[in-house]
Design an enzyme around this catalytic site. Sequence first.
Site, PDB file in Angstrom:
ATOM      1  N   LYS A   1      43.727  -8.598 -32.710  1.00  0.00           N
ATOM      2  CA  LYS A   1      43.204  -7.390 -33.228  1.00  0.00           C
ATOM      3  C   LYS A   1      43.513  -6.303 -32.282  1.00  0.00           C
ATOM      4  O   LYS A   1      43.615  -5.215 -32.727  1.00  0.00           O
ATOM      5  CB  LYS A   1      41.587  -7.480 -33.403  1.00  0.00           C
ATOM      6  CG  LYS A   1      41.223  -8.261 -34.577  1.00  0.00           C
ATOM      7  CD  LYS A   1      39.895  -7.919 -34.974  1.00  0.00           C
ATOM      8  CE  LYS A   1      39.393  -8.595 -36.577  1.00  0.00           C
ATOM      9  NZ  LYS A   1      39.183 -10.075 -36.361  1.00  0.00           N
TER      10      LYS A   1
ATOM     11  N   GLU B   1      33.499  -0.902 -38.095  1.00  0.00           N
ATOM     12  CA  GLU B   1      32.590  -2.230 -38.137  1.00  0.00           C
ATOM     13  C   GLU B   1      33.249  -3.509 -37.521  1.00  0.00           C
ATOM     14  O   GLU B   1      34.257  -3.252 -37.145  1.00  0.00           O
ATOM     15  CB  GLU B   1      32.543  -2.600 -39.712  1.00  0.00           C
ATOM     16  CG  GLU B   1      33.720  -3.210 -40.344  1.00  0.00           C
ATOM     17  CD  GLU B   1      34.912  -2.432 -40.252  1.00  0.00           C
ATOM     18  OE1 GLU B   1      34.823  -1.251 -40.350  1.00  0.00           O
ATOM     19  OE2 GLU B   1      36.161  -3.045 -40.152  1.00  0.00           O
TER      20      GLU B   1
ATOM     21  N   SER C   1      45.147 -16.874 -34.256  1.00  0.00           N
ATOM     22  CA  SER C   1      44.960 -15.616 -34.222  1.00  0.00           C
ATOM     23  C   SER C   1      43.903 -15.238 -33.192  1.00  0.00           C
ATOM     24  O   SER C   1      44.077 -14.296 -32.694  1.00  0.00           O
ATOM     25  CB  SER C   1      44.309 -15.138 -35.316  1.00  0.00           C
ATOM     26  OG  SER C   1      43.352 -15.987 -36.053  1.00  0.00           O
TER      27      SER C   1
HETATM   28  C1  LIG Z   1      38.764 -10.951 -37.163  1.00  0.00           C
HETATM   29  C2  LIG Z   1      39.443 -12.101 -37.038  1.00  0.00           C
HETATM   30  C3  LIG Z   1      40.305 -12.642 -38.030  1.00  0.00           C
HETATM   31  C4  LIG Z   1      40.009 -12.295 -39.660  1.00  0.00           C
HETATM   32  O1  LIG Z   1      40.653 -11.148 -39.619  1.00  0.00           O
HETATM   33  P1  LIG Z   1      42.184 -11.026 -40.455  1.00  0.00           P
HETATM   34  O2  LIG Z   1      42.363  -9.440 -40.675  1.00  0.00           O
HETATM   35  O3  LIG Z   1      42.106 -11.879 -41.691  1.00  0.00           O
HETATM   36  O4  LIG Z   1      43.374 -11.372 -39.795  1.00  0.00           O
HETATM   37  C5  LIG Z   1      40.969 -14.053 -37.851  1.00  0.00           C
HETATM   38  N1  LIG Z   1      40.844 -14.551 -36.403  1.00  0.00           N
HETATM   39  C6  LIG Z   1      40.404 -14.113 -35.444  1.00  0.00           C
HETATM   40  C7  LIG Z   1      40.359 -14.579 -34.240  1.00  0.00           C
HETATM   41  C8  LIG Z   1      39.685 -12.676 -35.663  1.00  0.00           C
HETATM   42  O5  LIG Z   1      39.184 -12.079 -34.670  1.00  0.00           O
END
Ligand SMILES: *Cc1c(COP(=O)(O)O)cnc(C)c1O
Length: 403
Positions: A93, A115, A382
């Site tokens: 992010k 948010e 992610s």
């Molecule tokens: C917020 C988050 C997601 C989900 O958000 P996307 O917009 O679908 O990527 C996935 N993995 C992590 C580690 C997150 O913090």
Amino acid sequence: MTKLGFMPDAQGNFGEYGGAFLPPELVDVMKNITEEYEKIKNEVDFQEELYDLYVHYVGRPSPIYYARSLTEKMGGAKIYFKREDLNHTGAHKINHCLGEVLLAKRMGKKKVIAETGAGQHGVALATAAALLDMECDIYMGEVDIVKEHPNVIRMKILGANVIPVSMGTKTLKDAVDACFMAYLEDTDSQLYCIGSVVGPHPFPSMVRDFQTVVGREAKEQFITMTGVLPDNLIACVGGGSNAIGLFTEFLKDEDINIYGVEPSGLSFKPGEHAATMTMGTPGIIHGFRCYLIQDEKGEPLPVYSVASGLDYPGVGPQHSYLKDIKRVKYVTASDKEAIDAFFELSRVEGIIPALESAHAVAYAMKLAAKLPKDQTILINLSGRGDKDIDFVAEKYGQDYGME
Ligand SMILES: *Cc1c(COP(=O)(O)O)cnc(C)c1O
């Protein structure tokens, strides 16, 4: 150019999805954000400033890692991870938050607001705000505040105001509602920094553009490592930002199978999952059109996942479109499968994944076992699981041999 290259049109439409369905007060506001973004998007100065932060602040490029032990255990396709979990703040992010806060600064705003679900977007935005000297208000559901306690503390240490949301199910959708209301009260000094590829135009394409660095790096790194492109890509899908960040660079390589993994939670019964594309129908939420878990009146229904960051009844408009044209296959992983994958990756590779990312790992493990050994799978890891350890240990620890 293929159909994919034109995405979206000038009104932010991805086929029949996306657009901007807004109260009259916000129409000009979004138009202004679109114009400002279009202006700086191709500016060399802006791109250089952002890229410099990616390298020296975030620690990009994030590595690609070949998971030899996990691969051997599954007995099939080779499993690789794009390590977004190693970024500063622990997830993908930060890539879009730095872009959004730089934009806010260019627009002369004093405060960024957003948010947060799992707290990852809140932490990333609070971090970017601290770095770039902006005030920061983060709206968060009370249920998530309890579940994601460490991230709440992080945001406060970083100097952000965390504003509890007690409406509805007290989770992500309600936090978005509260943040929209706060934004309506002051659009002059604040910029609403949406946390995924959702919301009204231009956010789905803007957040995507900031995340495409993931796929651009991955393509180059993977070719350097193996000499060829990956055969399969996998990412979890909440709103869809980490997924589209990895996928975009590969969409035109039609031989690559691409999978987005949604949470099927406890079951496919209403209220027990957040499998938007598998179970939803087209509708409108938070100013855009997408696949949506909704009632007959078009009101979003409560959704659930063990991963707070996937707990949203809508999904990015570009993903909705990619589902319809069948370029990306949207599949599911349950709470149980995600928790299994969480422990498996921790114990076999020494990598504790975020519960969100664990959904992608869960599906990848199943797929790897079915595919021949000469195939490859590249997963977007992610985020890291530090934020989830207390929750997981308390709720599931005993089942996994923790005392
Ligand atoms: C917020 C988050 C997601 C989900 O958000 P996307 O917009 O679908 O990527 C996935 N993995 C992590 C580690 C997150 O913090």
